[in-house]
Design an enzyme around this catalytic site. Structure first.
Site, PDB file in Angstrom:
ATOM      1  N   HIS A 189       0.682  -1.249   0.222  1.00  0.00           N
ATOM      2  CA  HIS A 189      -0.053   0.152  -0.168  1.00  0.00           C
ATOM      3  C   HIS A 189       0.733   1.218  -0.123  1.00  0.00           C
ATOM      4  CE1 HIS A 189       0.276   0.805   4.447  1.00  0.00           C
ATOM      5  NE2 HIS A 189       0.349  -0.449   4.537  1.00  0.00           N
TER       6      HIS A 189
ATOM      7  N   ASP B 143       6.250   1.252   6.829  1.00  0.00           N
ATOM      8  CA  ASP B 143       4.774   1.159   6.503  1.00  0.00           C
ATOM      9  C   ASP B 143       4.236   1.975   5.572  1.00  0.00           C
ATOM     10  OD1 ASP B 143       2.197  -0.029   6.772  1.00  0.00           O
ATOM     11  OD2 ASP B 143       1.883   0.646   8.817  1.00  0.00           O
TER      12      ASP B 143
ATOM     13  N   GLU C 156      -5.214   1.892   2.545  1.00  0.00           N
ATOM     14  CA  GLU C 156      -5.090   0.557   3.206  1.00  0.00           C
ATOM     15  C   GLU C 156      -5.307   1.001   4.816  1.00  0.00           C
ATOM     16  OE1 GLU C 156      -3.578  -2.409   6.093  1.00  0.00           O
ATOM     17  OE2 GLU C 156      -2.902  -0.341   5.639  1.00  0.00           O
TER      18      GLU C 156
ATOM     19  N   ASP D  92       3.998  -6.249   3.550  1.00  0.00           N
ATOM     20  CA  ASP D  92       3.408  -5.071   4.335  1.00  0.00           C
ATOM     21  C   ASP D  92       3.675  -5.152   5.851  1.00  0.00           C
ATOM     22  OD1 ASP D  92       2.277  -2.720   5.364  1.00  0.00           O
ATOM     23  OD2 ASP D  92       0.142  -3.613   5.168  1.00  0.00           O
TER      24      ASP D  92
HETATM   25 ZN    ZN Z   1       0.827  -1.220   6.223  1.00  0.00          ZN
END
Ligand code: ZN
Length: 472
Positions: A274, A286, A320, A346
């Protein structure tokens, strides 16, 4: 990310394009030799690391609805096109929530400032803030038992980290459960096993039948301090000022780059990540790291003189973090296609350990949704076991049953075999969703190992894995 220098290497190894090979009467490349070449190449390449630096330092964090997410979308589309992929931007409507200034201070038994980060979607406090006594609880059960004490208070959830999946429930549902028993605001201990006084934001969800209350994450240190005071018979008193605004949904995009398969183009392998992030730090681990990993993996495959048998698509999902609109929209728009496998990256950029795999099936009772088909998943894993030694140089040799990922989940529910790249997450949880999720925490050697692992796995799925009958 182009690797034009790969071509001479492959020619030296005797790996010719199919058409040329047929013309010269030589067999097509052996998959294990191609895998070894891909792996060696990826372990040498700094491309993904350098791209992550660009994404982090020139665009930064990328919350849904922000101008930075649009910049990141354009940046990624251009990169994938440079690598020779067919690029599309698929429209998705996403929420637009904006964090404003916030402060939290203790006014009894002493004056002290506490760090906080509002949780995604939180409403504001009144302009002059909320001042109230605190009730600290460790569990939802304790909140229910002490519900009569919560009215008019700020409820603090101080639940020690067990697993992310278990503990995150306090962040996700804390505000609505506190509101249910009459609290005026809720604070949650940040979801992390350790802390250097760093609050972690994240998504939360109000309930339709309960009035929303302002909600934020506080540090592990402050949650423990408040709990210690309460245990000693002191009722701490806090003042919370929080502002945030929820706008109308706005247009965003999933970015898709496709490499057409040479023999089975209608069978599609999706590599996902994402591109959005929380509005703190740089969204480096992230999930910037996951995105540059899948982007580089498909670029490595595109640079091969022979395309893999199946089509490979990289999908950089939007939204996300606070909605999953990108994952849902992609699965819906592509429900008629034969997506045989969907891989998600992820969980940061630590040492790659291998892959989690899952095949889902409908539950026995009608309309009860899906569950993991353990037997089918185990059987499929067994069919890939012969390829695991190919990953020895990266250390990512484990393949076991487990959840694939949030973005690809809807594809897995539609019949794709789901995979998630697993990492050592010991350096991930302490920075996850914090101001500390920045590029400097990313190890360039581990990025190379991750790219090598993802590239070879994508090659296996697209070239030799027995996927045609495994899904749908
Ligand atoms: Zn993530």
């Amino acid at each position: 990310m182009l690797h034009r220098t790969l071509l001479p290497l492959l020619l030296v190894s005797g790996l010719m394009p199919t058409a040329q090979a047929a013309r010269r009467g030589t067999p097509p490349p052996e998959p294990d030799i191609v895998a070894a070449e891909l792996l060696g190449r990826a372990l040498q390449s700094d491309e993904a690391y350098e791209e992550l630096e660009q994404l982090c330092d020139t665009i930064g964090h990328r919350l849904s609805g922000s101008p930075q997410l649009d910049l990141a979308t354009a940046w990624a589309a251009a990169k994938l096109a440079e690598d020779g992929l067919v690029v599309t931007k698929e429209p998705v409507m996403v929420p637009s929530w904006t964090r404003g200034p916030a402060s939290l201070s203790m006014v009894h038994p002493l004056n002290a400032n506490l760090r906080l980060l509002a949780l995604g979607g939180s409403i504001s406090t009144p302009a002059d803030g909320i001042e109230a006594d605190v009730l600290v609880v460790s569990t939802f059960q304790e909140l229910t038992e002490r519900g009569a004490e919560a009215k008019g208070k700020i409820v603090v959830f101080n639940a020690p980290f067990t697993t992310y999946g278990e503990t995150v429930g306090y962040r996700y549902a804390g505000a609505r459960e506190a509101s249910r028993v009459g609290a005026v605001a809720s604070l949650v201990r940040s979801i992390s096993p350790s802390s250097l006084d760093t609050p972690h934001t994240g998504t939360q969800a109000y309930a339709d039948d309960i009035a929303p209350i302002p909600t934020a994450a506080i540090t592990l240190e402050d949650a423990e301090r408040l709990h210690r005071l309460q245990r000693r018979g002191v009722t701490p008193r806090l003042r919370l000022n929080l502002s945030a605004s929820q706008g109308e949904d706005v247009l965003s995009h999933n970015v898709v780059g496709e490499l057409k398969g040479r023999e089975l183009p209608e069978e599609i392998v999706v590599l996902g990540c994402h591109l959005d992030s929380w509005d703190v730090g740089q969204g480096a681990q992230d999930d910037g790291a996951g995105c540059v990993t899948v982007m580089e993996a498909v670029a490595q495959l595109a640079a091969l003189p022979v395309a893999p048998r199946r089509t490979v698509r990289v999908v950089l999902y939007t939204n996300e973090e606070n909605g999953l609109a990108g994952g849902r929209a992609y699965a819906e728009a592509h429900a008629d296609e034969h997506i045989v496998a969907a891989v998600e990256d992820d969980t940061g950029s630590g040492q790659p350990l291998g892959f989690r795999a899952e095949i889902r099936k409908a539950k026995a009772a009608p309309d009860e949704g899906m569950e993991r088909d353990e037997a089918a998943t185990e059987a499929f894993i067994a069919s890939l076991t012969p390829y695991l030694p190919w990953f020895a140089p990266t250390g990512a040799v484990d393949l076991s049953v487990g959840g694939s990922g949030a973005d690809v989940g809807p594809l897995v529910a539609q019949g794709a075999v789901g995979f998630g790249l697993s990492h050592d997450m010991s350096n991930y949880w302490p920075i996850h969703h914090t101001d500390a999720d920045t590029f400097d925490k990313v190890d360039p050697v581990l990025v190379k190992r991750n790219v090598a692992t993802m590239t070879v796995f994508a090659w296996i799925l697209a070239e030799v894995a027995p996927l045609s009958g495994a899904a749908k």
